[in-house]
Design a protein around this motif. Structure first.
Motif, PDB file in Angstrom:
ATOM      1  N   CYS A 128     -13.044   3.350  -6.233  1.00  0.00           N
ATOM      2  CA  CYS A 128     -12.382   2.783  -5.250  1.00  0.00           C
ATOM      3  C   CYS A 128     -12.497   1.500  -4.989  1.00  0.00           C
ATOM      4  O   CYS A 128     -11.911   0.464  -4.524  1.00  0.00           O
ATOM      5  CB  CYS A 128     -12.245   3.897  -4.079  1.00  0.00           C
ATOM      6  SG  CYS A 128     -11.539   5.240  -4.484  1.00  0.00           S
ATOM      7  N   SER A 154       0.912  -1.271  -0.093  1.00  0.00           N
ATOM      8  CA  SER A 154       0.019  -0.081   0.204  1.00  0.00           C
ATOM      9  C   SER A 154       0.851   1.259  -0.033  1.00  0.00           C
ATOM     10  O   SER A 154       0.576   2.270  -0.576  1.00  0.00           O
ATOM     11  CB  SER A 154      -0.999  -0.064   1.191  1.00  0.00           C
ATOM     12  OG  SER A 154      -0.277   0.018   2.238  1.00  0.00           O
ATOM     13  N   ALA A 185      -6.961  -6.510   0.748  1.00  0.00           N
ATOM     14  CA  ALA A 185      -7.137  -5.734  -0.438  1.00  0.00           C
ATOM     15  C   ALA A 185      -7.815  -4.520   0.317  1.00  0.00           C
ATOM     16  O   ALA A 185      -7.314  -3.366  -0.363  1.00  0.00           O
ATOM     17  CB  ALA A 185      -8.018  -6.267  -1.218  1.00  0.00           C
ATOM     18  N   THR A 186      -8.699  -4.498   0.731  1.00  0.00           N
ATOM     19  CA  THR A 186      -9.397  -3.491   1.475  1.00  0.00           C
ATOM     20  C   THR A 186      -8.508  -2.578   2.104  1.00  0.00           C
ATOM     21  O   THR A 186      -8.303  -1.354   2.368  1.00  0.00           O
ATOM     22  CB  THR A 186     -10.669  -3.892   2.321  1.00  0.00           C
ATOM     23  OG1 THR A 186     -11.471  -4.342   1.428  1.00  0.00           O
ATOM     24  CG2 THR A 186     -11.342  -2.299   2.896  1.00  0.00           C
ATOM     25  N   SER A 211     -10.076 -10.313   0.633  1.00  0.00           N
ATOM     26  CA  SER A 211     -10.779  -9.018   0.523  1.00  0.00           C
ATOM     27  C   SER A 211     -10.497  -8.013   1.547  1.00  0.00           C
ATOM     28  O   SER A 211     -10.138  -6.929   1.514  1.00  0.00           O
ATOM     29  CB  SER A 211     -12.208  -9.316   0.377  1.00  0.00           C
ATOM     30  OG  SER A 211     -12.680  -9.814   1.445  1.00  0.00           O
ATOM     31  N   THR A 241      -5.196  -2.438   1.865  1.00  0.00           N
ATOM     32  CA  THR A 241      -4.253  -1.870   1.100  1.00  0.00           C
ATOM     33  C   THR A 241      -4.745  -0.745   0.504  1.00  0.00           C
ATOM     34  O   THR A 241      -3.911   0.207   0.111  1.00  0.00           O
ATOM     35  CB  THR A 241      -3.584  -2.860   0.206  1.00  0.00           C
ATOM     36  OG1 THR A 241      -3.035  -4.271   0.792  1.00  0.00           O
ATOM     37  CG2 THR A 241      -2.562  -2.519  -0.651  1.00  0.00           C
ATOM     38  N   MET A 242      -5.786  -1.069  -0.086  1.00  0.00           N
ATOM     39  CA  MET A 242      -6.184   0.314  -1.131  1.00  0.00           C
ATOM     40  C   MET A 242      -6.780   1.476  -0.196  1.00  0.00           C
ATOM     41  O   MET A 242      -6.737   2.412  -0.650  1.00  0.00           O
ATOM     42  CB  MET A 242      -7.605  -0.359  -2.002  1.00  0.00           C
ATOM     43  CG  MET A 242      -7.086  -1.232  -3.138  1.00  0.00           C
ATOM     44  SD  MET A 242      -5.734  -0.664  -4.006  1.00  0.00           S
ATOM     45  CE  MET A 242      -6.802   0.512  -5.180  1.00  0.00           C
ATOM     46  N   SER A 243      -7.249   1.086   0.911  1.00  0.00           N
ATOM     47  CA  SER A 243      -7.877   2.212   1.809  1.00  0.00           C
ATOM     48  C   SER A 243      -6.766   3.218   2.255  1.00  0.00           C
ATOM     49  O   SER A 243      -6.782   4.340   2.239  1.00  0.00           O
ATOM     50  CB  SER A 243      -8.624   1.746   2.940  1.00  0.00           C
ATOM     51  OG  SER A 243      -7.871   0.784   3.778  1.00  0.00           O
ATOM     52  N   SER A 286     -11.794  -1.074  -7.673  1.00  0.00           N
ATOM     53  CA  SER A 286     -10.419  -1.259  -7.858  1.00  0.00           C
ATOM     54  C   SER A 286     -10.147  -2.183  -6.351  1.00  0.00           C
ATOM     55  O   SER A 286      -9.175  -3.181  -6.534  1.00  0.00           O
ATOM     56  CB  SER A 286      -9.483  -0.089  -7.489  1.00  0.00           C
ATOM     57  OG  SER A 286      -9.951   0.873  -6.197  1.00  0.00           O
ATOM     58  N   SER A 287     -10.666  -2.027  -5.145  1.00  0.00           N
ATOM     59  CA  SER A 287     -10.356  -3.039  -4.183  1.00  0.00           C
ATOM     60  C   SER A 287     -10.787  -4.278  -4.379  1.00  0.00           C
ATOM     61  O   SER A 287     -10.338  -5.498  -4.069  1.00  0.00           O
ATOM     62  CB  SER A 287     -11.164  -2.346  -2.958  1.00  0.00           C
ATOM     63  OG  SER A 287     -10.512  -1.112  -2.403  1.00  0.00           O
TER      64      SER A 287
END
Length: 137
Positions: A100, A69, A117-118, A114, A120-122, A103-104
């Protein structure tokens, strides 16, 4: 009174006194182990419980997702993802937020989890969304 009732009452008392839930559970559990089996049982259980819970192979990957991230955030890739999603969905109300989430979801499909991923993307997209004008809270 039975030992179980005493421990439940102790737990409720600690929660009523506004102890943090984790500390209240740990205290009630530790005292319950002592009341049931003495120091031997409580010591042997508590000495292995912390190691067994924290020495999980699943937890090894967390620092790598945090590092990923940071790479996304500092390389500008997160900003590019946000801006491209904004261009695609500019006519949709809340289109940037939808981009967003999508992309997550794509990242979750690639890495297989998940939750990671959440996370990381957040952490990667949050500064960019704030920069674009999304309000905090």
């Amino acid at each position: 009174m039975d030992t179980t009732i005493w421990i439940i009452l102790l737990l409720l008392l600690l929660l009523f006194l506004e102890f943090p839930v984790a500390i209240a559970l740990a205290l009630a559990g530790g005292i319950g182990l002592y009341m049931i089996g003495g120091w031997g049982l409580a010591g042997s259980f508590l000495s292995t419980a912390f190691h067994e819970e924290t020495a999980s192979y699943v937890l090894i990957a967390i620092p790598m997702f945090v590092l990923m991230s940071q790479y996304l955030a500092h390389s500008g890739m997160a900003r590019d993802i946000v801006y491209s999603g904004e261009q695609w969905l500019q006519k949709v109300r809340g289109g940037l937020g939808v981009a967003c989430v999508l992309s997550s979801a794509m990242l979750a499909a690639v890495i297989g989890t998940s939750t990671a991923a959440t996370a990381t993307m957040s952490s990667a997209i949050y500064p960019t969304m704030k920069e674009v004008g999304y309000k905090v809270g």
